[in-house]
Structures are given as C-alpha cells and as structure tokens.
Design a protein around this motif. Structure first.
Motif, PDB file in Angstrom:
ATOM      1  N   ALA A   7      -9.494 -19.008  -2.634  1.00  0.00           N
ATOM      2  CA  ALA A   7      -8.240 -18.290  -2.685  1.00  0.00           C
ATOM      3  C   ALA A   7      -8.134 -17.519  -1.859  1.00  0.00           C
ATOM      4  N   PRO A   8      -8.234 -15.727  -1.951  1.00  0.00           N
ATOM      5  CA  PRO A   8      -8.169 -15.335  -0.851  1.00  0.00           C
ATOM      6  C   PRO A   8      -8.853 -15.330   0.880  1.00  0.00           C
ATOM      7  N   VAL A   9      -9.858 -15.767   0.581  1.00  0.00           N
ATOM      8  CA  VAL A   9     -10.566 -16.739   1.986  1.00  0.00           C
ATOM      9  C   VAL A   9      -9.285 -16.995   2.810  1.00  0.00           C
ATOM     10  N   LEU A  10      -8.836 -18.392   1.788  1.00  0.00           N
ATOM     11  CA  LEU A  10      -7.890 -18.871   1.829  1.00  0.00           C
ATOM     12  C   LEU A  10      -7.044 -18.451   3.257  1.00  0.00           C
ATOM     13  N   ALA A  11      -6.477 -17.471   2.197  1.00  0.00           N
ATOM     14  CA  ALA A  11      -5.163 -16.913   2.176  1.00  0.00           C
ATOM     15  C   ALA A  11      -5.075 -16.181   3.114  1.00  0.00           C
ATOM     16  N   ARG A  12      -6.360 -15.608   4.038  1.00  0.00           N
ATOM     17  CA  ARG A  12      -6.472 -15.283   5.458  1.00  0.00           C
ATOM     18  C   ARG A  12      -6.105 -16.027   7.011  1.00  0.00           C
ATOM     19  N   HIS A  13      -5.942 -17.727   6.250  1.00  0.00           N
ATOM     20  CA  HIS A  13      -5.367 -17.974   7.649  1.00  0.00           C
ATOM     21  C   HIS A  13      -4.183 -18.772   7.239  1.00  0.00           C
ATOM     22  N   PHE A  42      -1.678 -11.821  -3.740  1.00  0.00           N
ATOM     23  CA  PHE A  42      -0.659 -12.484  -4.209  1.00  0.00           C
ATOM     24  C   PHE A  42       0.411 -12.203  -5.590  1.00  0.00           C
ATOM     25  N   GLU A  43       1.545 -13.240  -5.115  1.00  0.00           N
ATOM     26  CA  GLU A  43       2.473 -12.585  -6.261  1.00  0.00           C
ATOM     27  C   GLU A  43       2.823 -13.755  -6.860  1.00  0.00           C
ATOM     28  N   LEU A  51      -1.107 -26.027  -1.071  1.00  0.00           N
ATOM     29  CA  LEU A  51      -0.984 -26.296  -1.722  1.00  0.00           C
ATOM     30  C   LEU A  51      -2.429 -26.552  -2.513  1.00  0.00           C
ATOM     31  N   LEU A  52      -2.652 -25.767  -3.582  1.00  0.00           N
ATOM     32  CA  LEU A  52      -3.703 -25.879  -4.651  1.00  0.00           C
ATOM     33  C   LEU A  52      -3.745 -26.044  -5.590  1.00  0.00           C
ATOM     34  N   LEU A  53      -4.431 -27.464  -6.402  1.00  0.00           N
ATOM     35  CA  LEU A  53      -3.920 -27.742  -7.499  1.00  0.00           C
ATOM     36  C   LEU A  53      -5.862 -27.852  -8.162  1.00  0.00           C
ATOM     37  N   HIS A  54      -5.473 -27.334  -9.236  1.00  0.00           N
ATOM     38  CA  HIS A  54      -6.595 -27.404  -9.974  1.00  0.00           C
ATOM     39  C   HIS A  54      -6.791 -28.385 -11.196  1.00  0.00           C
ATOM     40  N   GLY A  55      -8.240 -28.229 -11.588  1.00  0.00           N
ATOM     41  CA  GLY A  55      -8.314 -29.616 -12.525  1.00  0.00           C
ATOM     42  C   GLY A  55      -7.880 -29.629 -14.049  1.00  0.00           C
ATOM     43  N   TYR A  56      -8.270 -30.436 -14.481  1.00  0.00           N
ATOM     44  CA  TYR A  56      -9.686 -29.489 -16.338  1.00  0.00           C
ATOM     45  C   TYR A  56     -10.211 -29.527 -16.398  1.00  0.00           C
ATOM     46  N   PRO A  57     -10.346 -28.422 -16.745  1.00  0.00           N
ATOM     47  CA  PRO A  57     -10.006 -27.663 -18.293  1.00  0.00           C
ATOM     48  C   PRO A  57      -9.176 -26.460 -17.689  1.00  0.00           C
ATOM     49  N   GLN A  58      -9.243 -26.423 -16.813  1.00  0.00           N
ATOM     50  CA  GLN A  58      -8.885 -25.100 -15.879  1.00  0.00           C
ATOM     51  C   GLN A  58      -7.304 -24.675 -16.049  1.00  0.00           C
ATOM     52  N   GLY A  85       0.357 -16.402  -2.246  1.00  0.00           N
ATOM     53  CA  GLY A  85      -0.174 -15.019  -1.482  1.00  0.00           C
ATOM     54  C   GLY A  85      -0.734 -15.737   0.364  1.00  0.00           C
ATOM     55  N   GLY A  86      -1.188 -15.085   0.821  1.00  0.00           N
ATOM     56  CA  GLY A  86      -1.164 -14.931   2.620  1.00  0.00           C
ATOM     57  C   GLY A  86      -0.145 -15.035   3.669  1.00  0.00           C
TER      58      GLY A  86
END
Length: 296
Positions: free
Chosen positions: A49-55, A9-10, A33-40, A26-27
């Motif tokens: 993400a690496p698996v999703l980036a194959r598609h 990924f860049e 678009l991936l949106l994280h939560g609290y407290p992360q 990446g990918g």
C-alpha cells in the motif's frame, strides 16, 4: 492502527446502512480500492500500500464483518454476506469518499467481491486485478479431491450454523496459526505485527461468524449469481489482470479461465504461496503497477 502499517494514511469508520466499514485512505492520484481476503484484514496490504500510494489514492477497507468492520448476523439465504451485498458496500464506500470510478485490486475473498462489483456496476470499475482467484462458479466446477484436501475449509465453513462456529471457538488462535502457515511458502511472510493484528480480529466471535457466512454464501447464493451471469452472457467490461502462484500447474491456467468472463485478460505467475502481497510484494508490484498505470 494506521501508524505501523499504513504511515500517512487516515483511518476512518463509515456507516453504510446496516454495515459499518473501517477503512484506511492515503496517497494521491486516481482511486484504487484494495480488498483483502480470509483470514486477514486490510493489514494484508501493508507491504504494498505505501508504494501504491505514491501513484494512487489508496482505499483499504476491512470487508463487512472482518477486522474492525461490522454488519448484521447471518440470514437463512446468506444475503447479508453474499458477494453482491459486500460489493454494494464497497460501491457505497467509494461514493462516500467521493469516487465515482476507480480501479480494484483484490485477493482471495476480496477478489470475489471485486469481480462481483465489476459485473454488477461496470460503470464504476476501471480495471480489476485478481490475486490467486478464479470466479466462484469456475472454482466449484474444478474442485476435486486435491482441492478438497488442501482447501477443506471451503466445505467445513459452508456447513449450517452453528457447527463450524462451535468448532472454531474451541481454539481459534491455533486454527489461525495453522491456516496461515499452510497458506505460505515463505515462513516469515506474515510479520509478527501483522500476525498479532489477525489474531486480534479472529478472536472476535462476530468476525469468525462473518467469515463463515462469507463461505456459506459462496456455496449457495454467490454460485447462483454466477450462473445467472453466465446464462445472460454478462462479462467483465473492464481490463482484468490475474496473478497466481508459480507452483499452481493447473490447466488451463487462471488467465485462460478468466477469458470466459472478461474480454481483456492478462496474467502471470508469482513465486510465492497464497498470500502474495505479503510473501512477494516487490514481484506483485512489478506486475500490477504497469497494468494499473495503463488502466486506472
């Protein structure tokens, strides 16, 4: 940061008016678009993400004020950190990256940003995956003693500036460890490397303040926006998938709740606690990949 968590990924930093958004891209393929939560931070997605980036072309930002993203301090109406503002950030981010329409997969606070994005700009969102979340208005309507005892931070963090800021400042590392332990069923779900990254971010006073403003908004302006949508009959036009913990036996289940807000809803359970993408990445991928392939 990219190498250990998102190989290939860049990492980029994109200026968006009053906010600066850190993002990993990446990918290849349709944008997701991936949106994280609290407290992360965006690191919450490192096991999927690496698996999703194959598609897909995966875009994983830190929310405004979280992680290595930055934004203004809080304001009296919490407009700087309301989900409408954070959703506008993400729309501008995707536009800056050249994406007009895209899928959204989101967890926890990020899912509240995600459904606001889909409601406010339906032309941009192809489909929406919500991990563990029902709309804010529905959450408050169902909150009771059990919820308050388990998720007390919803009430603590909504208190006026700067009481919760002072309380978190006393021992942020202890509080973060305690919080993450109580979010999972699998004790090794958060890797030492991810935990170190969450500690690095949570140690920043500005990050903790942004998180608190996020929760203050959820008890005020976000709730108002949800009420306005319900009154106007606005619904999510895109297909929705919702996943929730198998230990959550609440009735109606989250998929039924979402049917008040969306025309096309499917859902299911995952055998884990709250941090789904870290606790049960294979099971999460087994659910979301077929849905995303159909709709993204």
């Amino acid at each position: 940061m990219s190498a250990p968590f998102f190989p290939g990924f860049e990492a980029r930093s994109i200026e968006l008016g009053d906010a600066r958004i850190h993002v990993e891209v990446g990918g290849s393929g349709p944008p997701l678009l991936l949106l994280h939560g609290y407290p992360q931070t965006h690191v919450a997605w490192h096991r999927v993400a690496p698996v999703l980036a194959r598609h897909f072309t995966v875009v994983a930002p830190d929310l405004r004020g979280y992680g290595d993203s930055a934004g203004p301090a809080g304001d009296p109406l919490h407009l700087n950190h309301c989900k409408r503002t954070l959703a506008a950030d993400k729309l501008a981010l995707m536009r800056a990256l050249g994406f007009e329409r895209f899928a959204v997969m989101a967890h926890d606070r990020g899912a509240r940003v995600g459904y606001r994005l889909a409601l406010d700009t339906p032309e941009a969102v192809r489909c929406f995956v919500s991990l563990t979340v029902i709309p804010t208005e529905e959450m408050w309507k169902r909150a009771g003693m059990a919820f308050g005892l388990k998720a007390f931070h919803w009430y603590l963090f909504a208190q006026p500036f700067d009481l919760p800021e002072r309380m978190l400042r006393a021992d942020p590392a202890y509080y973060l460890d305690w919080t993450l332990r109580n979010m999972v069923q699998k004790v090794d779900a958060v890797t030492p490397e991810a935990l170190a990254e969450y500690h690095r971010a949570f140690a920043k006073e500005s990050v903790r303040h942004a998180m608190l403003e996020d929760y203050r908004a959820a008890a005020s302006i976000d709730l108002q926006h949800d009420h306005e949508d319900l009154a106007a009959g606005r619904r999510l036009a895109c297909p929705v998938q919702v996943l929730w913990s198998a230990s959550n036996t609440a009735r109606p289940d989250p998929a039924e709740v979402w049917k008040t807000w969306a025309d096309t809803v499917e859902g299911g359970t995952v055998d884990c606690g709250h941090l789904m993408a870290e606790e049960a990445p294979d099971e999460v991928l087994a659910h979301v990949l077929p849905f995303l392939r159909r709709h993204a």
